[in-house]
Design a protein around this motif. Sequence first.
Motif, PDB file in Angstrom:
ATOM      1  N   CYS A   1      79.759  22.039 132.678  1.00 33.52           N
ATOM      2  CA  CYS A   1      80.741  20.965 132.896  1.00 33.52           C
ATOM      3  C   CYS A   1      82.056  21.483 133.453  1.00 33.52           C
ATOM      4  O   CYS A   1      82.968  20.674 133.740  1.00 33.52           O
ATOM      5  CB  CYS A   1      81.005  20.219 131.585  1.00 33.52           C
TER       6      CYS A   1
ATOM      7  N   THR B   1      82.494  23.139 126.937  1.00 34.13           N
ATOM      8  CA  THR B   1      83.422  22.053 126.591  1.00 34.13           C
ATOM      9  C   THR B   1      84.709  22.566 125.953  1.00 34.13           C
ATOM     10  O   THR B   1      85.580  21.761 125.607  1.00 34.13           O
ATOM     11  CB  THR B   1      82.731  21.069 125.632  1.00 34.13           C
ATOM     12  N   ASP B   2      84.846  23.892 125.803  1.00 33.47           N
ATOM     13  CA  ASP B   2      86.107  24.437 125.333  1.00 33.47           C
ATOM     14  C   ASP B   2      87.189  24.361 126.414  1.00 33.47           C
ATOM     15  O   ASP B   2      88.391  24.468 126.121  1.00 33.47           O
ATOM     16  CB  ASP B   2      85.943  25.887 124.872  1.00 33.47           C
TER      17      ASP B   2
ATOM     18  N   LYS C   1      85.585  19.148 128.876  1.00 37.81           N
ATOM     19  CA  LYS C   1      85.392  18.224 127.757  1.00 37.81           C
ATOM     20  C   LYS C   1      85.534  16.780 128.209  1.00 37.81           C
ATOM     21  O   LYS C   1      84.807  15.889 127.774  1.00 37.81           O
ATOM     22  CB  LYS C   1      86.390  18.542 126.651  1.00 37.81           C
ATOM     23  N   GLU C   2      86.460  16.545 129.140  1.00 32.41           N
ATOM     24  CA  GLU C   2      86.655  15.188 129.650  1.00 32.41           C
ATOM     25  C   GLU C   2      85.459  14.747 130.488  1.00 32.41           C
ATOM     26  O   GLU C   2      85.010  13.601 130.396  1.00 32.41           O
ATOM     27  CB  GLU C   2      87.935  15.150 130.481  1.00 32.41           C
TER      28      GLU C   2
ATOM     29  N   ALA D   1      82.414  15.824 130.151  1.00 33.46           N
ATOM     30  CA  ALA D   1      81.288  15.623 129.237  1.00 33.46           C
ATOM     31  C   ALA D   1      81.347  14.246 128.593  1.00 33.46           C
ATOM     32  O   ALA D   1      80.316  13.557 128.471  1.00 33.46           O
ATOM     33  CB  ALA D   1      81.278  16.717 128.174  1.00 33.46           C
ATOM     34  N   SER D   2      82.509  13.847 128.158  1.00 36.65           N
ATOM     35  CA  SER D   2      82.626  12.519 127.560  1.00 36.65           C
ATOM     36  C   SER D   2      82.392  11.410 128.576  1.00 36.65           C
ATOM     37  O   SER D   2      81.934  10.314 128.221  1.00 36.65           O
ATOM     38  CB  SER D   2      84.013  12.365 126.928  1.00 36.65           C
TER      39      SER D   2
ATOM     40  N   ARG E   1      78.334  11.338 129.240  1.00 35.65           N
ATOM     41  CA  ARG E   1      77.477  11.161 128.072  1.00 35.65           C
ATOM     42  C   ARG E   1      76.785   9.794 128.052  1.00 35.65           C
ATOM     43  O   ARG E   1      75.570   9.728 127.811  1.00 35.65           O
ATOM     44  CB  ARG E   1      78.288  11.375 126.797  1.00 35.65           C
TER      45      ARG E   1
ATOM     46  N   ASP F   1      77.526  18.264 122.964  1.00 31.16           N
ATOM     47  CA  ASP F   1      78.657  18.986 123.547  1.00 31.16           C
ATOM     48  C   ASP F   1      78.743  20.334 122.849  1.00 31.16           C
ATOM     49  O   ASP F   1      78.916  20.411 121.622  1.00 31.16           O
ATOM     50  CB  ASP F   1      79.956  18.215 123.338  1.00 31.16           C
TER      51      ASP F   1
ATOM     52  N   SER G   1      79.803  24.779 123.151  1.00 33.30           N
ATOM     53  CA  SER G   1      80.585  25.833 123.781  1.00 33.30           C
ATOM     54  C   SER G   1      80.089  27.165 123.246  1.00 33.30           C
ATOM     55  O   SER G   1      80.144  27.427 122.031  1.00 33.30           O
ATOM     56  CB  SER G   1      82.083  25.665 123.473  1.00 33.30           C
TER      57      SER G   1
END
Length: 516
Positions: free
Chosen positions: A248, A286-287, A292-293, A295-296, A299, A311, A313
């Motif tokens: 990601c 996702t770290d 992370k954004e 991934a959300s 999803r 998610d 890391s």
Amino acid sequence: MVIPSFVDQVTLHISAGSGGNGIASVHREKFKPLGGPDGGNGGHGGDVILRVAADVTTLIDFHHEPHRIGGSGGHGSGNNRSGSNGESLTLRVPDGTVVRSETGEVLADLTGPGTEIVIAAGGRGGLGNAALASSKRKAPGFALKGEPGEELTITLELKVVADIGLVGFPSAGKSSLIAALSRARPKIADYPFTTLVPNLGVVTAGETTFTVADVPGLIEGASEGKGLGHDFLRHVERCAALVHVIDCATVEPGRDPLTDLDIIEKELATYGGLEDRPRLVALNKTDVPDAKEIASFVRPDLEARGLEVFDVSAASHAGLRELSFAMARIVSAKRAATPTAEVTRIVLRPKAESGVGEEFTIEQVNKQWIVRGEKPIRWVRQTDFTNDEAIGFLADRLNRLGVEEKLFALGARAGDDIIIGDDANAVMFDFDPQNQAGAEILGRRGEDIRLDDNTRRTSKERREDLAAARAFEAGARDARAKDPNWVPPAIDEEDDSTEDENVPPSETPETPEGKD
């Protein structure tokens, strides 16, 4: 030249050991002139065996030494001493090795430590003249040769036995994920194609312990030969589930999680055979805040496809526990549905060919008669063609098998070429059905009673000759009683008859005097 450390496919040329020759020997001892035959048998050749070993993980040894030969049997000797058997050759292979023939046919799928298969059988040893002796052949002057061992070329293909397979683009973090989940320490770097060989790690989640393997270098076009992934996809064929590891945090143009997933699924579909595997999705790295954004954001679309998404890391170990327990749940369900198989010996059973039930077949090709069959070909290999008595023994065996009778029925004529076998070791004969070359009619070694007059008669012939002689004597007594001057008529050797068979000897007209 780069020396590989991991080899998962290799071509192997194997030869089983040849059987030893039997020996023709006569027992010699003082004051025992008729010691009889005492030639021993040859020893059997050694087999070539493939056996699964738990501590072997690669086929690198066969890459360096692709030719393997079993031990040959020893030759027989006098005093009824048999030759020693050849030593079998056991080749240790990794768990999950698939054995294929030159044509690609799967000969065996070796899974489970200790599983083994005799891939090439050693040749049988030849019989000595002591074993060939019989009531009709009391002192054979020949012995049988040992049979050659089986020779074949096979392909060994390693399919790693793993429960979970990780697939994804290069640098998606598959190696880092294995290192974080297990004690495996694969090479990790920040450039594509760092991983050149599949990595294997052992993961424990609760009471379930399972193995995880990754496929290196799977990119778009792998099915066309690009990258490394398509060459290593065989290692996830045995997996209970596949985990899509999606990067990601990638900054490459045209890359996003949904596109990467579609490309990998397309390559898996092109490879084939993995459609029924459950899928999990690990949104990795996702770290990183932007990852992370992303991934959300993706999803909901992934879950709408029916996929279970996590998610994770590898750097911070976030989400790894949930992912490992999800993998353990799938593995446990697969193991519960699969009955525990005991390690059994694999037995190769050759496929039935045409002419099942017949000991030999005969066909005419280019005015030649070709005889095929396990027995005729084996007998030819055992025959010493420098020994006339051995050749006669072969002719006797073929006649008892019915080869000559079938050749007659198919229209073979004297002088036709008869070929036994269809390979480089085939032997050609001239068909001569009138030539009785059997070993039983041969005399002592170096002699052939067919060249001498045969004065031996059966009991029936002797009784018939005795009855004929007595009848002749009775007729002669009657003739002398009628005419004391009667003499037996002379028999013409050319036509074996008297001048006039219709006139009795006592009534033969006399020739007048003065007339010849």
